[in-house]
Design a protein around this motif. Structure first.
Motif, PDB file in Angstrom:
ATOM      1  N   GLY A  22      -5.787  15.968 -28.636  1.00  0.00           N
ATOM      2  CA  GLY A  22      -5.450  15.018 -29.674  1.00  0.00           C
ATOM      3  C   GLY A  22      -6.611  14.108 -30.001  1.00  0.00           C
ATOM      4  O   GLY A  22      -6.898  13.824 -31.171  1.00  0.00           O
ATOM      5  N   GLU A  23      -7.318  13.638 -28.974  1.00  0.00           N
ATOM      6  CA  GLU A  23      -8.481  12.780 -29.190  1.00  0.00           C
ATOM      7  C   GLU A  23      -9.590  13.539 -29.904  1.00  0.00           C
ATOM      8  O   GLU A  23     -10.275  12.997 -30.784  1.00  0.00           O
ATOM      9  N   GLN A  24      -9.755  14.812 -29.548  1.00  0.00           N
ATOM     10  CA  GLN A  24     -10.781  15.629 -30.196  1.00  0.00           C
ATOM     11  C   GLN A  24     -10.482  15.792 -31.686  1.00  0.00           C
ATOM     12  O   GLN A  24     -11.388  15.714 -32.528  1.00  0.00           O
ATOM     13  N   ALA A  25      -9.221  16.003 -32.020  1.00  0.00           N
ATOM     14  CA  ALA A  25      -8.846  16.143 -33.430  1.00  0.00           C
ATOM     15  C   ALA A  25      -9.082  14.842 -34.185  1.00  0.00           C
ATOM     16  O   ALA A  25      -9.595  14.840 -35.308  1.00  0.00           O
ATOM     17  N   ASP A  26      -8.718  13.712 -33.558  1.00  0.00           N
ATOM     18  CA  ASP A  26      -8.945  12.416 -34.195  1.00  0.00           C
ATOM     19  C   ASP A  26     -10.420  12.209 -34.500  1.00  0.00           C
ATOM     20  O   ASP A  26     -10.794  11.799 -35.610  1.00  0.00           O
ATOM     21  N   GLN A  27     -11.281  12.510 -33.543  1.00  0.00           N
ATOM     22  CA  GLN A  27     -12.716  12.321 -33.717  1.00  0.00           C
ATOM     23  C   GLN A  27     -13.283  13.297 -34.750  1.00  0.00           C
ATOM     24  O   GLN A  27     -14.211  12.959 -35.486  1.00  0.00           O
ATOM     25  N   ALA A  28     -12.739  14.496 -34.794  1.00  0.00           N
ATOM     26  CA  ALA A  28     -13.286  15.527 -35.685  1.00  0.00           C
ATOM     27  C   ALA A  28     -13.137  15.153 -37.154  1.00  0.00           C
ATOM     28  O   ALA A  28     -14.001  15.489 -37.970  1.00  0.00           O
ATOM     29  N   VAL A  29     -12.050  14.462 -37.503  1.00  0.00           N
ATOM     30  CA  VAL A  29     -11.778  14.217 -38.926  1.00  0.00           C
ATOM     31  C   VAL A  29     -12.013  12.785 -39.372  1.00  0.00           C
ATOM     32  O   VAL A  29     -12.051  12.517 -40.578  1.00  0.00           O
TER      33      VAL A  29
END
Length: 269
Positions: A22-29
Motif C-alpha cells: 500500500g505504501e509503495q502504491a501511494d509513493q508511486a502515484v
C-alpha cells in the motif's frame, strides 16, 4: 472537494492494501501529473478508502472541460503506474467525475463493493500487455508482387503508360493489392494469437485504424508468465524483422478486460 468549484476525478479502484504494498502504491502515484491540471497548479493523486477498497482520485476544477491529450496521458499514467507496481487495478472510463469524497464512498465504493472486489480478485497477479503490429509497406507490397502473377502482370503493363491510359489497370491492381494484403493481415493476426495467446488468461483484439496496421491485440498476462510471454513476442519480432513492426506496451492496467471481470462478478453474485 466539491467546494470552491472542485470535484473528485476517479481513475480507478484498487484493493485497500495494508503495509509495504500500500505504501509503495501511494509513493508511486503521488507525484504523477493529474487529470485537469491547469498551468503549474498541482493536484496530488490520493486514495479514498472504504470497505477494503480504495478509489484513486485527484481534485479537478469543475469549470475546466476534460479531454486534452495531457488529460488522457495522465489518466493512463496513473493506472499503468499502479499496474506496474504489482497492485491489481480496475480502471474506470476516462472522464469519471464525482462531486465530492463522500459521494465516492457512498455512490461508488459502497454500491460497487461486491462487483469491484470480485473483479479485483480475478485480476490480481496479472496485467495487460498490448501488442500493436504494423506492416512495412514496401516489404508487404514486394511480397504481394512476388506471390501474385496477376499483380506482377498488371504492374509490368503499367510501366511506361501515361496516367490516363493506365487508369483501369491501376484500379485493378489496387483492388488486387488490397485483397492480397487483407488476406495477409488475417493470416498474420492469427499467427500472433497462435504464438502469444497460450501465455494469456484472456485475449482481446481489434482492427487497427491505419492501412498499414495488422492488428491491435491485448493480452492479460499473469506475473509468473510475463517473462515467457515477452520472450515469445521478441522471437516473433525477430522473425518478422523488416516486414512487420511490433510494439509491445506494458505492463498496463487491464483496460480491455474490465467488462469481462465485472460480468463474471455478476454471474457469480
Amino acid at each position: 472537494m466539491a467546494e470552491n468549484g472542485h470535484a473528485c476525478y476517479v481513475y480507478g479502484v484498487v484493493p485497500d492494501e495494508k503495509g509495504a504494498q500500500g505504501e509503495q502504491a501511494d509513493q508511486a502515484v503521488k507525484d504523477l501529473p493529474a487529470v485537469g491540471t491547469v498551468g503549474n497548479e498541482k493536484s496530488p493523486i490520493t486514495f479514498i478508502r472504504h470497505g477494503g477498497l480504495a478509489a484513486v482520485v485527484s481534485e479537478v476544477p469543475t469549470s475546466k472541460p476534460l479531454g486534452t491529450p495531457d488529460d488522457l496521458r495522465a489518466h493512463a499514467g496513473v493506472l499503468d503506474t499502479l499496474a506496474a507496481s504489482g497492485m491489481p487495478v480496475l480502471p474506470l472510463r476516462f472522464g469519471m467525475v464525482v462531486r465530492d469524497p463522500q459521494a465516492v464512498t457512498d455512490e461508488l465504493l459502497t454500491e460497487g463493493r461486491d462487483d469491484f472486489g470480485w473483479a479485483l480478485d480475478r485480476l490480481r497477479g496479472s496485467a495487460q500487455f498490448t501488442l500493436r503490429a504494423r506492416y512495412v509497406q514496401d516489404e508487404v507490397l514486394r511480397e504481394v508482387l512476388e506471390e501474385h502473377v496477376e499483380a506482377r502482370r498488371l504492374r509490368e503493363e503499367l510501366e511506361g503508360l501515361p496516367e490516363a491510359a493506365g487508369y483501369d489497370l491501376r484500379i485493378q491492381l489496387g483492388q488486387l493489392v488490397v485483397e492480397a494484403v487483407g488476406a495477409k493481415r488475417e493470416a498474420d493476426a492469427r499467427e500472433i494469437e497462435h504464438r502469444l495467446a497460450p501465455f494469456a488468461l484472456a485475449v482481446a483484439t481489434s482492427e487497427p485504424a491505419s492501412a498499414e496496421g495488422v492488428v491491435n491485440a491485448a493480452f492479460l498476462i499473469e506475473d509468473h508468465k510475463r517473462k515467457a510471454f515477452e520472450q515469445a513476442a521478441e522471437e516473433l519480432a525477430q522473425e518478422w524483422h523488416g516486414r512487420v513492426r511490433l510494439r509491445l506496451l506494458g505492463p498496463q492496467a487491464p483496460y480491455d478486460f474490465v467488462a469481462d471481470a465485472l460480468s463474471r462478478g455478476e454471474e457469480g453474485g
